[in-house]
Design an enzyme around this catalytic site. Sequence first.
Site, PDB file in Angstrom:
ATOM      1  CG  ASP A 274      -0.834   1.805   1.729  1.00 31.87           C
ATOM      2  OD1 ASP A 274      -1.138   1.362   0.611  1.00 31.87           O
ATOM      3  OD2 ASP A 274      -1.235   1.300   2.797  1.00 31.87           O
ATOM      4  NE  ARG A 275      -0.467  10.564  -0.484  1.00 33.10           N
ATOM      5  CZ  ARG A 275      -0.407  11.604   0.358  1.00 33.10           C
ATOM      6  NH1 ARG A 275       0.719  12.298   0.456  1.00 33.10           N
ATOM      7  NH2 ARG A 275      -1.447  11.943   1.080  1.00 33.10           N
TER       8      ARG A 275
END
Length: 545
Positions: A274-275
């Site tokens: 995930d970012r």
Amino acid sequence: MWLDRRGWLRVLGHWRYDLRRPSFTRTWSGDKGPMAETVSTQVGTEGGLRASHQQNGDAGGDAKVELSPGPPKPAGREVEPAPVGGEHPSAAAPGPGKHKKRRGATRERVVPPPKKRRTGVSFGDEHFAETSYYFEGGLRKVRPYYFDFRTYCKGRWVGHSLLHVFSTEFRAQPLAYYEAAVRAGRLQLNEKPVQDLNIVLKDNDFLRNTVHRHEPPVTAEPIRLLAENEDVVVVDKPSSIPVHPCGRFRHNTVIFILGKEHQLKELHPLHRLDRLTSGVLMFAKTAAVSERIHEQVRDRQLEKEYVCRVEGEFPTEEVTCKEPILVVSYKVGVCRVDPRGKPCETVFQRLSYNGQSSVVRCRPLTGRTHQIRVHLQFLGHPILNDPIYNSVAWGPSRGRGGYIPKTNEELLRDLVAEHQAKQSLDVLDLCEGDLSPGLTDSTAPSSELGKDDLEELAAAAQKMEEVAEAAPQELDTIALASEKAVETDVMNQETDPLCAECRLVRQDPLPQDLVMFLHALRYKGPGFEYFSPMPAWAQDDWQKD
């Protein structure tokens, strides 16, 4: 040729000519019996020979019947025979004085066939050269640049005008903007400038929309190489940087940074983080290596280990969570525990507790989206600063035990409203233009528009609304200025007269907004094992809760 006893004029090659009825009949032996074909020499009303008749041996039950056309029919509209066996009649031949319509004869818009798409890795030097970075206040920033959004007409757009599509699905700009973009030559249909937004879209139409693109900033922390060999590249990904282009991010992604700054190109991501997640991230250098390692993933030969800091005192004993996870919305990127979801399993072990929060080691045995975060929320120990799964939008208990006193639509509405107020929609992989109906799609991404009760989500942030209100009065003048700007090499400019984002002043994110306390610590497989250092927030003496 010669006459036989029945008045047929025999012709070489198994053709017979009937003197009583001007026609040729040909017979031959087929696989399923005798075959026959009759061709009339009479000129029909169309000015050509009559159509031939053919019978297919015994299989059709009429092999012994020889068909020949009857007397000429009177001029006028022919009566078609009724269809046999429920079949639809074929299209009638053109009548007297009529000609078959040729393609484009009625000025109907012709759509060229779709071009063959490039396969494989799609990012190269021409993409990396679109713009450049600069660093400010501990942030990596991208200079605004011009970018072509390109797409083929989606099925749900067919039969609708461009005006309808822009007004229902692309709300980031007011309609006045798109009208000005047409005058400035920014919109193209099948590589030709759009002249009228009322043009109706057809299947295979190719759309190109040139925009002035602004990307959100990310941390200025460098991407550190952990390992590189002929097969793979392994990096320590900082938090806040997406792995690959998505949403508003393109150059501020790991793929682009590695290509631009480390000359590492044509990489194949082997897994996704995930970012806001940091840690070990692997790329294959070739498609063959990528396929080999993905096969190991499918065979459960790989081990992944994460570390996180969660709310409260996590149990000292090992905890295994096997709750199924359902995707609430692919567009927003939100999941929840639900019996209808896919099976998941995560093993947790507490490492330390500082009196307020716990450091926990996580071993996901399956690879569902947001699996660790959703399971920790279900256990009542969400990640300390998780902007999605530790939000009040889930209700007073914040989703503990799977209790969520809201419908999926209400949950998404509240999550979006919360991050819209904070101008942090990037956390949800959204921008203002994505706030259209249809945010809930728990089974799969839907091609239909969503429910009307989500219409309120279409509003942009207050500053964007103010710009949109002022835009109609200014855009006519701006469009003319834009046309001149294109002539003077506008592609090198960082400001654009049509761009509403250029007139906004956005606050830079705070350092704490760029970090989530979830870190990919270890990645192990047959013949390899890679580690990333433990982050500062995972140390035993960390006291910044």
